[in-house]
Design a protein around this motif. Structure first.
Motif, PDB file in Angstrom:
ATOM      1  N   ALA A   1     -33.150  72.011   1.233  1.00  0.00           N
ATOM      2  CA  ALA A   1     -32.774  70.797   0.495  1.00  0.00           C
ATOM      3  C   ALA A   1     -33.721  69.643   0.778  1.00  0.00           C
ATOM      4  CB  ALA A   1     -31.342  70.392   0.851  1.00  0.00           C
TER       5      ALA A   1
ATOM      6  N   THR B   1     -25.820  69.257   4.820  1.00  0.00           N
ATOM      7  CA  THR B   1     -25.498  69.473   3.407  1.00  0.00           C
ATOM      8  C   THR B   1     -26.297  68.569   2.486  1.00  0.00           C
ATOM      9  OG1 THR B   1     -23.610  67.970   3.625  1.00  0.00           O
ATOM     10  CG2 THR B   1     -23.171  70.321   3.838  1.00  0.00           C
ATOM     11  N   GLN B   2     -27.203  67.766   3.031  1.00  0.00           N
ATOM     12  CA  GLN B   2     -28.031  66.903   2.194  1.00  0.00           C
ATOM     13  C   GLN B   2     -29.475  66.972   2.653  1.00  0.00           C
ATOM     14  OE1 GLN B   2     -27.107  62.666   2.805  1.00  0.00           O
ATOM     15  NE2 GLN B   2     -26.040  63.231   4.674  1.00  0.00           N
TER      16      GLN B   2
ATOM     17  N   TRP C   1     -28.092  77.038   6.120  1.00  0.00           N
ATOM     18  CA  TRP C   1     -27.416  77.302   4.844  1.00  0.00           C
ATOM     19  C   TRP C   1     -27.890  76.382   3.719  1.00  0.00           C
ATOM     20  CZ3 TRP C   1     -21.682  75.393   4.315  1.00  0.00           C
ATOM     21  CH2 TRP C   1     -21.593  74.057   4.694  1.00  0.00           C
ATOM     22  N   ASN C   2     -28.508  75.257   4.063  1.00  0.00           N
ATOM     23  CA  ASN C   2     -29.025  74.348   3.042  1.00  0.00           C
ATOM     24  C   ASN C   2     -30.427  73.890   3.440  1.00  0.00           C
ATOM     25  OD1 ASN C   2     -28.589  72.962   0.570  1.00  0.00           O
ATOM     26  ND2 ASN C   2     -28.158  71.077   1.672  1.00  0.00           N
TER      27      ASN C   2
END
Length: 666
Positions: free
Chosen positions: A79, A510-511, A75-76
């Motif tokens: 990144a 998420t990062q 989903w990320n």
């Protein structure tokens, strides 16, 4: 098979009177083919339902687990940009040149290879050839490997312990923080972990069937693991082999022969590539990065092999420890290294529980027949965990926290297997005691690990401890509490075990993470240069991270690129990688990853320049020269260039134009 029955009816709207006396047998006819097909599940229904012996919820739950893992890992995904540029540059090279693809070269002109064999690069380079060069194309295969690893753990554990055990094992793997990191990153550890997991799956099948064919498949998978990260894959081999020699239902003679066949398959599946590389003349292939003698065998048994254990790694970026509790630049060694402040929150969340459940499982099955399949499974996964953990704990050479992803499948499998085994033995009290201890261990250790970070406040660690300890106590009383409360107790135990690592896994995905040393967990939890951070621009990266060059630098290096073999050269692979990914043109990495390999030598570099093969030399590239016995060629080349060629400033970065000697500029 369903049948159709004929009945007799009267006039429309009425029924025939019931016959008197014994009923006559009703005539039956076989269904028509169409009727038979109508009563049989179609392929989609069979796929969703799974084997008839499985609970109806098993297959849908498995699909749900795999879907959730896919979402978590993708989903990320972009990144991290090019993530580890060292490998991304090699992927770009392999997508442009089949020679670079085969050897795992850092650049499309094949000046030097990366310091690992190329199997993981092959997968990513093929993805880039199909999808084009991008972060997504490079990292998507890694995420899919993560989903596959979860699925293989589920399938392997389910064979002997049931679907519930498989689901628990798969969920543990998916939510292990370092797994969430490595399956969204482009290091070779993702493929290595998948191949070892497939090896465990094939070993279990080989033991069940006493099959030489499946043992040879095990050997092939281990061989491919060798072509991914050399000797590390061999850590799982001893107990794979021991489990087969003990438990396979055939004679000792055949068990030995089958094991030798597996060894032969392993040698062949890895050796073909090694033989080609070693037999091809050095002038016809790239230099073997990470070696000092241009030999893959030296790389395998030195820098990437025994040097990792002893700490004596020629050309390494930092000194090892040499034992005595010292790991040099790589942290202290010792029995509790996996639980230390730098490693613990990456992998150790459920190690105490896994060890408890492993010991209990081996004990309760200790007197079973030699061919007991559950005990064999404990040997396969337990041996994997114990041997790999001990080697990681005491190796004095280069060690990074992310190596521990190799432990995740074993931990997940043991937790799933042991928990279900214990639950099935709850009637005599032993099982509930084991589950209670394992739950309390998970909750307590999670509380300690969560206390090492402020990312989640106090609520998470306190909740995990409270729920876990309550579940552990109630586990002892399951025979006396209401049956409807038992699922709540079991759910509490799962929450206590998975909430902490799950929070870390979500924080990880998420990062973005870039560089060569990265760690999982919430922002600010990285404990080394290169961990965390985003994907930035500019130019001037170093050993552990790199940045993309500016538009002006790309334009300058791309000018007349067709007339040069390499548009630039730079000391150290990370600096070269940034330029190469920005231009998508070959850039020579002088000295390889550390800048300490004798590739090229000063005389070779001078010849390349004389032939007009290199346009620019990038100033500021970082290498470690002859540190730890490495070559000084890179520093000699740098000194020669600075003394003999004109420097130019391009958008704030210094380059030397190797087509403009100082004498011609005066």
């Amino acid at each position: 098979m369903d049948t159709m029955t004929l009945t007799t009816t009267g006039t429309a709207g009425s029924s025939a009177p019931a016959p008197s006396g014994p009923a006559e047998p009703r005539p039956q006819i076989s269904p028509t083919p169409a009727a038979a097909r109508a009563g049989r599940p179609n392929r989609l229904q069979r796929l969703w339902r799974g084997p008839g012996a499985d609970p109806s919820w098993a297959r849908p739950a498995m699909f749900g687990l795999l879907l959730a893992t896919l979402v978590l890992y993708t989903w990320n995904l972009t990144a991290s940009g090019y993530a580890n540029s060292f490998y991304s540059a090699a992927v770009q090279a392999g997508s442009d040149s089949w020679k670079a693809f085969f050897f795992g070269s850092s650049d499309a002109a094949s000046s030097i290879t990366v310091d690992k064999p190329p199997a993981s690069l092959w997968v990513m380079a093929l993805s880039v050839r199909v999808l084009g060069l991008s972060s997504f194309a490079i990292l998507l295969p890694q995420a899919l490997m993560g989903v596959a690893t979860v699925g293989v753990v589920y399938a392997t554990v389910k064979r002997q312990f049931g679907a519930a055990a498989g689901l628990i094992g798969g969920a543990v793997v998916a939510l292990t923080p370092v797994a969430a990191l490595m399956f969204t990153f482009n290091n070779p550890d993702a493929l290595l972990t998948l191949l070892m997991t497939l090896g465990a799956w094939a070993t279990v099948k080989a033991i069940e069937q006493a099959s030489p064919r499946w043992m040879m498949i095990v050997g092939v998978l281990i061989g491919l693991g060798f072509l991914t990260k050399t000797l590390q894959v061999l850590l799982v081999v001893p107990f794979f082999g021991l489990a087969y020699l003990i438990a396979a239902p055939t004679t000792l003679r055949k068990r030995i022969i089958h094991s030798l066949l597996a060894v032969g398959a392993m040698v062949l599946s890895a050796g073909w590539w090694v033989a080609i590389v070693e037999l091809i003349p050095a002038s016809a292939r790239p230099y073997i990065g990470g070696s000092q003698s241009n030999s893959f065998l030296e790389l395998t048994f030195g820098y990437n092999g025994l040097g990792r254990i002893s700490g004596d790694e020629t050309g390494s970026v930092g000194g090892g420890g040499g034992g005595g509790g010292g790991g040099g630049n790589w942290g202290a060694t010792g029995l509790f290294r996996m639980f230390s402040s730098s490693v613990g929150d990456q992998i150790s969340w459920l190690i105490p529980s896994a060890l408890v459940l492993l010991a209990a499982g081996l004990w309760v099955r200790g007197r079973r027949p030699r061919t007991d399949l559950r005990r064999a499974a404990y040997l396969v996964w337990g041996g994997w965990l114990v041997v790999t953990m001990l080697v990681f704990s005491f190796m004095a050479g280069i060690f990074h926290e992310y190596y521990t992803v190799a432990l995740a499948p074993a931990i997940g499998a043991l937790v799933g297997m042991g928990a279900v085994e214990a639950w099935q033995r709850r009637s005599n009290g032993v099982g509930t005691i084991v589950l209670s201890v394992a739950t309390a261990a998970a909750a307590t250790w999670s509380f300690i690990l969560l206390s090492r970070t402020t990312a989640y406040g106090d609520w998470l660690r306190i909740s995990v401890l409270a729920v876990g300890m309550a579940a552990a106590l109630l586990m002892l009383a399951t025979r006396w509490i209401h049956v409807r409360a038992v699922p709540l107790v079991l759910a509490g135990a799962l929450v206590a075990g998975l909430a902490g690592p799950g929070a870390y896994a979500v924080s990880t995905t998420t990062q973005g993470h870039t560089g060569s040393i990265v760690t999982a967990g919430p922002a600010g939890s990285s404990r080394g240069p290169g961990g965390g951070g985003g994907f930035g621009g500019g130019f001037g990266g170093g050993l552990l991270n790199t940045e993309t060059p500016s538009t002006a630098v790309v334009a300058a290096l791309s000018a007349n690129a067709d007339t040069f073999t390499w548009v630039a050269a730079a000391i150290g692979s990370q600096t070269a990688a940034g330029l190469q990914l920005g231009t998508q043109l070959p850039v020579m990495a002088i000295g390889g990853f550390n800048g300490s390999d004798p590739s090229p030598t000063l005389s070779q570099f001078q010849q390349y320049v004389a032939n007009g093969q290199i346009h620019y030399f990038a100033s500021g590239g970082r290498g470690f020269g002859n540190q730890n016995g490495g070559s000084s060629a890179s520093s000699e080349i740098s000194s020669w260039v600075q003394a003999n060629f004109t420097s130019v400033e391009i958008d704030g970065s210094t380059f030397y134009d190797l087509t403009q000697p100082v004498s011609s500029a005066q």
